[in-house]
Each structure stands twice: as structure tokens, then as C-alpha cells.
Design a protein around this motif. Structure first.
Motif, PDB file in Angstrom:
ATOM      1  N   ALA A 281       6.984   4.311   9.304  1.00  0.00           N
ATOM      2  CA  ALA A 281       6.617   2.566   9.152  1.00  0.00           C
ATOM      3  C   ALA A 281       5.466   2.531   8.740  1.00  0.00           C
ATOM      4  CB  ALA A 281       6.984   2.206  10.612  1.00  0.00           C
ATOM      5  N   GLY A 282       4.231   3.202   9.229  1.00  0.00           N
ATOM      6  CA  GLY A 282       3.044   2.834   8.763  1.00  0.00           C
ATOM      7  C   GLY A 282       2.895   3.164   7.189  1.00  0.00           C
ATOM      8  N   TYR A 283       3.767   4.337   6.972  1.00  0.00           N
ATOM      9  CA  TYR A 283       3.578   4.613   5.393  1.00  0.00           C
ATOM     10  C   TYR A 283       4.085   3.476   4.597  1.00  0.00           C
ATOM     11  CZ  TYR A 283       4.312   7.304   0.972  1.00  0.00           C
ATOM     12  OH  TYR A 283       4.378   7.778  -0.242  1.00  0.00           O
ATOM     13  N   ASN A 284       5.307   3.022   5.015  1.00  0.00           N
ATOM     14  CA  ASN A 284       5.912   2.031   4.148  1.00  0.00           C
ATOM     15  C   ASN A 284       5.315   0.536   4.222  1.00  0.00           C
ATOM     16  OD1 ASN A 284       8.192   3.750   3.644  1.00  0.00           O
ATOM     17  ND2 ASN A 284       9.272   3.138   5.482  1.00  0.00           N
ATOM     18  N   LEU A 285       4.421   0.201   5.283  1.00  0.00           N
ATOM     19  CA  LEU A 285       3.666  -0.920   5.363  1.00  0.00           C
ATOM     20  C   LEU A 285       2.409  -0.485   4.682  1.00  0.00           C
ATOM     21  CD1 LEU A 285       3.417  -1.691   9.286  1.00  0.00           C
ATOM     22  CD2 LEU A 285       4.109  -3.368   7.309  1.00  0.00           C
ATOM     23  N   PHE A 286       2.007   0.742   4.512  1.00  0.00           N
ATOM     24  CA  PHE A 286       0.815   0.963   3.597  1.00  0.00           C
ATOM     25  C   PHE A 286       1.263   0.576   2.117  1.00  0.00           C
ATOM     26  CE2 PHE A 286      -1.729   3.717   1.270  1.00  0.00           C
ATOM     27  CZ  PHE A 286      -3.186   3.512   1.450  1.00  0.00           C
ATOM     28  N   ARG A 287       2.194   1.317   1.768  1.00  0.00           N
ATOM     29  CA  ARG A 287       2.498   1.172   0.279  1.00  0.00           C
ATOM     30  C   ARG A 287       2.865  -0.340  -0.079  1.00  0.00           C
ATOM     31  NH1 ARG A 287       7.135   5.396  -1.303  1.00  0.00           N
ATOM     32  NH2 ARG A 287       8.357   4.517   0.497  1.00  0.00           N
ATOM     33  N   GLU A 288       3.350  -1.069   0.952  1.00  0.00           N
ATOM     34  CA  GLU A 288       3.720  -2.700   0.649  1.00  0.00           C
ATOM     35  C   GLU A 288       2.125  -3.463   0.596  1.00  0.00           C
ATOM     36  OE1 GLU A 288       5.544  -6.474   3.030  1.00  0.00           O
ATOM     37  OE2 GLU A 288       5.784  -4.368   3.613  1.00  0.00           O
ATOM     38  N   LYS A 289       1.302  -3.031   1.495  1.00  0.00           N
ATOM     39  CA  LYS A 289       0.007  -3.904   1.656  1.00  0.00           C
ATOM     40  C   LYS A 289      -0.935  -3.450   1.350  1.00  0.00           C
ATOM     41  CE  LYS A 289       2.223  -6.123   5.875  1.00  0.00           C
ATOM     42  NZ  LYS A 289       2.234  -7.467   5.452  1.00  0.00           N
ATOM     43  N   CYS A 290      -1.318  -2.178   0.850  1.00  0.00           N
ATOM     44  CA  CYS A 290      -2.637  -1.653   0.795  1.00  0.00           C
ATOM     45  C   CYS A 290      -2.821  -0.686  -0.469  1.00  0.00           C
ATOM     46  CB  CYS A 290      -3.103  -0.619   1.973  1.00  0.00           C
ATOM     47  SG  CYS A 290      -2.863  -1.083   3.572  1.00  0.00           S
ATOM     48  N   SER A 291      -1.529  -0.165  -0.875  1.00  0.00           N
ATOM     49  CA  SER A 291      -1.398   0.868  -1.967  1.00  0.00           C
ATOM     50  C   SER A 291      -2.003   0.437  -3.478  1.00  0.00           C
ATOM     51  CB  SER A 291      -0.151   1.615  -2.092  1.00  0.00           C
ATOM     52  OG  SER A 291       0.774   0.460  -2.566  1.00  0.00           O
ATOM     53  N   SER A 292      -2.152  -0.843  -3.615  1.00  0.00           N
ATOM     54  CA  SER A 292      -2.524  -1.339  -5.026  1.00  0.00           C
ATOM     55  C   SER A 292      -3.846  -1.127  -5.248  1.00  0.00           C
ATOM     56  CB  SER A 292      -2.457  -3.013  -5.148  1.00  0.00           C
ATOM     57  OG  SER A 292      -2.974  -3.777  -4.178  1.00  0.00           O
ATOM     58  N   CYS A 293      -4.595  -0.974  -4.291  1.00  0.00           N
ATOM     59  CA  CYS A 293      -6.126  -0.482  -4.267  1.00  0.00           C
ATOM     60  C   CYS A 293      -6.393   0.923  -3.693  1.00  0.00           C
ATOM     61  CB  CYS A 293      -6.960  -1.404  -3.577  1.00  0.00           C
ATOM     62  SG  CYS A 293      -7.185  -3.043  -3.871  1.00  0.00           S
ATOM     63  N   HIS A 294      -5.863   1.360  -2.584  1.00  0.00           N
ATOM     64  CA  HIS A 294      -5.745   2.880  -2.288  1.00  0.00           C
ATOM     65  C   HIS A 294      -4.648   3.650  -2.693  1.00  0.00           C
ATOM     66  CE1 HIS A 294      -9.484   1.756   0.345  1.00  0.00           C
ATOM     67  NE2 HIS A 294      -8.547   0.713   0.638  1.00  0.00           N
ATOM     68  N   ALA A 295      -4.514   3.903  -3.902  1.00  0.00           N
ATOM     69  CA  ALA A 295      -3.500   4.451  -4.547  1.00  0.00           C
ATOM     70  C   ALA A 295      -3.428   5.790  -4.245  1.00  0.00           C
ATOM     71  CB  ALA A 295      -3.749   4.276  -6.105  1.00  0.00           C
ATOM     72  N   GLU A 296      -2.237   6.506  -4.061  1.00  0.00           N
ATOM     73  CA  GLU A 296      -1.842   7.779  -4.008  1.00  0.00           C
ATOM     74  C   GLU A 296      -2.089   8.471  -5.308  1.00  0.00           C
ATOM     75  OE1 GLU A 296       1.811   8.614  -1.576  1.00  0.00           O
ATOM     76  OE2 GLU A 296       1.823   6.476  -1.874  1.00  0.00           O
ATOM     77  N   PRO A 297      -2.723   9.954  -5.183  1.00  0.00           N
ATOM     78  CA  PRO A 297      -2.789  10.839  -3.904  1.00  0.00           C
ATOM     79  C   PRO A 297      -4.186  10.717  -3.395  1.00  0.00           C
ATOM     80  CG  PRO A 297      -2.844  12.085  -5.951  1.00  0.00           C
ATOM     81  CD  PRO A 297      -2.665  10.735  -6.271  1.00  0.00           C
ATOM     82  N   PHE A 298      -5.114  10.116  -4.106  1.00  0.00           N
ATOM     83  CA  PHE A 298      -6.456  10.053  -3.756  1.00  0.00           C
ATOM     84  C   PHE A 298      -6.949   8.845  -2.848  1.00  0.00           C
ATOM     85  CE2 PHE A 298      -6.084  11.769  -8.048  1.00  0.00           C
ATOM     86  CZ  PHE A 298      -6.622  13.090  -7.682  1.00  0.00           C
ATOM     87  N   PHE A 299      -5.740   7.857  -2.384  1.00  0.00           N
ATOM     88  CA  PHE A 299      -5.898   6.686  -1.874  1.00  0.00           C
ATOM     89  C   PHE A 299      -7.321   6.015  -1.947  1.00  0.00           C
ATOM     90  CE2 PHE A 299      -3.097   9.549   0.255  1.00  0.00           C
ATOM     91  CZ  PHE A 299      -2.219   8.444   0.530  1.00  0.00           C
ATOM     92  N   THR A 300      -7.447   5.924  -3.574  1.00  0.00           N
ATOM     93  CA  THR A 300      -8.302   5.143  -4.166  1.00  0.00           C
ATOM     94  C   THR A 300      -7.850   4.748  -5.688  1.00  0.00           C
ATOM     95  OG1 THR A 300     -10.464   4.549  -4.948  1.00  0.00           O
ATOM     96  CG2 THR A 300     -10.068   6.813  -4.675  1.00  0.00           C
ATOM     97  N   ASP A 301      -7.914   3.736  -6.179  1.00  0.00           N
ATOM     98  CA  ASP A 301      -7.783   3.815  -7.477  1.00  0.00           C
ATOM     99  C   ASP A 301      -8.891   3.683  -8.495  1.00  0.00           C
ATOM    100  OD1 ASP A 301      -8.964   1.149  -7.091  1.00  0.00           O
ATOM    101  OD2 ASP A 301      -7.378   0.113  -7.870  1.00  0.00           O
ATOM    102  N   PHE A 302     -10.066   3.978  -7.673  1.00  0.00           N
ATOM    103  CA  PHE A 302     -11.567   4.469  -8.323  1.00  0.00           C
ATOM    104  C   PHE A 302     -12.055   2.986  -8.932  1.00  0.00           C
ATOM    105  CE2 PHE A 302      -9.311   8.387  -8.447  1.00  0.00           C
ATOM    106  CZ  PHE A 302     -10.056   9.108  -7.840  1.00  0.00           C
ATOM    107  N   SER A 303     -11.340   1.868  -8.606  1.00  0.00           N
ATOM    108  CA  SER A 303     -11.927   0.515  -9.368  1.00  0.00           C
ATOM    109  C   SER A 303     -12.938  -0.109  -8.418  1.00  0.00           C
ATOM    110  CB  SER A 303     -10.849  -0.403  -9.485  1.00  0.00           C
ATOM    111  OG  SER A 303     -10.213  -0.820  -8.110  1.00  0.00           O
TER     112      SER A 303
END
Length: 328
Positions: free
Chosen positions: A199-221
Motif C-alpha cells: 500500500a505504501g509503495y502504491n502511494l509512493f508511486r502516486e504521490k512521490c515518484s515524480s521526483c524520487h524516481a526508481e530505481p535510485f529514488f531520485t531523478d537527480f534534478s
């Protein structure tokens, strides 16, 4: 042997060949070892230099003083870096992890090459407070360094390039890729998320992953996440000279975040609860605020617990405890 290996707690660089392999769930790295051949001797020299406090101006601070393995190669419980003469820097120590995939370094992206990145710490008056010329002179006259450089490079010559290349042979191999998250992604041994983690992973992808992109959990921006109306630290604009970069900092990796507190560029938050509450209700409308954060990130108490459960699946205990990276 390579950085993403398993169950290597008792192995030393002298016993098993060190190579660099890309994990199957990672893209190709930015850095390669074509001009800096990775060897056991080079890695061992780089590690010894990384933990060598005599390289600093007052002989008290090494790279490893601020980048502590047990804290995910950041500095536990220190809001900002602590250097020579107990001097305090202005920014939180970033973790050293998966550096071979980065194109720029530090909170403001001021360095573009992993091999030259140690220069900032070496020369900063609040970190190591010295220079490469002084370090080279010290190493030439300090046992066993001439022998170690000969083993690593074929001759006992010690120069600034060799110092930086050997340190890179150590830091570029600091790959964290064996967390529970990674094992789930690679479908290893039937590893699965718990219902709360999923459930946390799905929330994370919805709300956080645009900046904290997988697999490094950052988009380096570089972004402003609304910590202050007016940032006390100019951030990225110090490098670019562009006003729209004022108060922007590199999106940090969330890997091993369970170990890398305190958080943010100035270390103002000591817990993940504080971080999540900031995004829920604390975002300030700074002039360069990232547009995706203008309405904050609404999170219920239950959702925060689910996201925290997922974030803890990014903990890589094999990386944290691997004695290959330890000082002793």
C-alpha cells in the motif's frame, strides 16, 4: 566480488577480485572504469585514503568521518557536516551511494565528475582544510603509501591524479542494490511486500515518484520543496547564477533513508514523521517552489504509516554491514 554482492562480511579486497557489475534492475552507469582500471590494489588504496584522518589540516578528519558506513555513508545525528577544528559547514552530509550513476555531485550539483568530487571536502576550510599538494607531500613521506601506490599503479609515484583515481575506485563501488525493494523488483526467492508495504509503495508511486524516481529514488534534478519563504542558502543558483535556481537543491536519494537522518539540505528534520508532515502541511510558497508541491501532499495518518513501511524496504543491510567497505 562487486559492490552489490551478498554475504561477503568476512571477505577482504586481497582475497577476492573486485569488479563492478550493474544490478539487473539498474540502468547503465554514467561512470565507467575505462580510464581508471579497477583493481584490488587500487580499491584497497582508495579505501585507506578514504579513512585517513592525517590528510586533513589538523589530522582529525577523514572522508569517513562525515561519511559513516553505519549511517548509509552520511553523518549520523549531525545537521551539517563537522570538519577540522570542530568547524561546522552549512549543509547536511549527503550519503555516498550509487555514485557511478550520478552526473553531478553535492546538493547544488557544483561538481560534474566523481573523480574530482573529493576536492570540495579536501579544500573546504570547514571540512578537511587542506590541498592536494600538501596531501601528496604527506603521502610521499608516510609509510606504507609509496608501496601501496606502486601496487595500485605499477610505480611508487604519488600525484594528485592517482590520489583522486584511487579514492574513486572505492567510492564508485559503493553500490546499494540489495534492499527488500530490490529483491521484490528482481523477484528473488519469492520475496514480496507485506500488505502495508505494498500500500505504501502504491502511494509512493502516486504521490512521490515524480521526483524520487526508481530505481535510485531520485531523478537527480534540482527543486525547491518549500522549506522556507526565502531560503537562507542560495542553493543551485550559486552554481548557475540563474535566479530561478535560488533555493533549489538536488532531490536526494531515499535509499537507506532509515539510516540517513537528519534530512534536507540543512538537516532540519530528524525523523521521517517530520518530513512527511512538512509535505502534508508545512510547505512554504517560495518564489521557486516546485509546481507539483503548490498544494502540498495530503497524507492521512494511516497513509504516512504505509509510506514509512515502504521506505524501510529501501534499507540495504548487506550494504550497511559489508566489511569490505569498513575501516577495519
Amino acid at each position: 566480488m562487486y559492490a552489490c554482492s551478498k554475504n561477503e562480511d568476512e571477505i577482504t579486497p586481497e582475497e577476492t577480485k573486485i569488479v563492478f557489475l550493474v544490478p539487473s534492475n539498474f540502468p547503465a552507469p554514467t561512470y565507467n572504469f575505462e580510464d581508471n582500471k579497477l583493481t584490488n590494489a587500487g580499491f584497497a588504496l582508495g579505501k585507506k585514503l578514504f579513512y585517513e584522518a592525517r590528510l586533513s589540516a589538523d589530522k582529525s578528519v577523514s572522508c569517513g568521518s562525515c561519511h559513516q558506513q553505519f549511517a548509509g555513508f552520511t553523518q549520523l545525528d549531525h545537521r551539517v557536516s563537522h570538519g577540522v577544528n570542530n568547524c561546522q559547514g552549512k549543509r547536511n552530509t549527503p550519503p555516498l551511494v550509487n555514485l557511478a550513476w550520478q552526473k553531478a555531485f553535492f546538493w547544488d550539483g557544483g561538481v560534474k565528475n566523481i573523480e574530482t568530487s573529493p576536492l570540495n571536502a579536501i579544500t573546504d576550510v570547514c571540512e578537511m582544510g587542506t590541498d592536494l599538494e600538501t596531501i601528496v607531500a604527506l603521502l610521499k613521506n608516510t609509510t606504507p603509501y609509496p608501496d601501496l601506490f606502486k601496487k595500485a599503479f605499477g610505480s611508487p609515484e604519488i600525484n594528485s591524479q592517482r590520489v583522486l583515481k584511487s579514492i574513486t575506485q572505492f567510492t564508485a563501488v559503493l553500490v546499494s542494490c540489495n534492499s527488500k525493494y530490490d529483491k521484490v523488483m528482481r523477484k528473488e526467492n519469492g520475496t514480496t511486500f507485506s500488505s502495508t508495504e505494498l500500500a505504501g509503495y502504491n502511494l509512493f508511486r502516486e504521490k512521490c515518484s515524480s521526483c524520487h524516481a526508481e530505481p535510485f529514488f531520485t531523478d537527480f534534478s534540482y527543486r525547491s520543496n518549500g522549506l522556507d519563504i526565502t531560503s537562507a542558502d542560495e542553493g543551485r543558483s550559486h552554481i548557475t547564477g540563474v535566479n530561478t535556481d535560488f533555493g533549489k537543491f538536488r532531490v536526494p536519494t531515499l535509499r537507506n533513508i532509515e539510516y540517513t537522518s537528519p534530512y534536507m539540505h540543512d538537516g532540519r528534520f530528524y525523523s521521517l514523521d517530520e518530513v512527511l508532515e512538512h509535505y502534508n502541511s508545512g510547505i512554504k510558497a517560495s518564489s521557486n517552489l516546485d509546481p507539483q508541491l503548490k498544494n502540498g501532499i495530503a497524507l492521512s495518518t494511516g497513509e504516512r504509516e504505509q509510506i514509512k513501511a515502504f521506505l524501510k524496504t529501501l534499507t540495504d543491510n548487506e550494504f550497511i554491514k559489508n566489511t569490505l567497505y569498513s575501516e577495519t
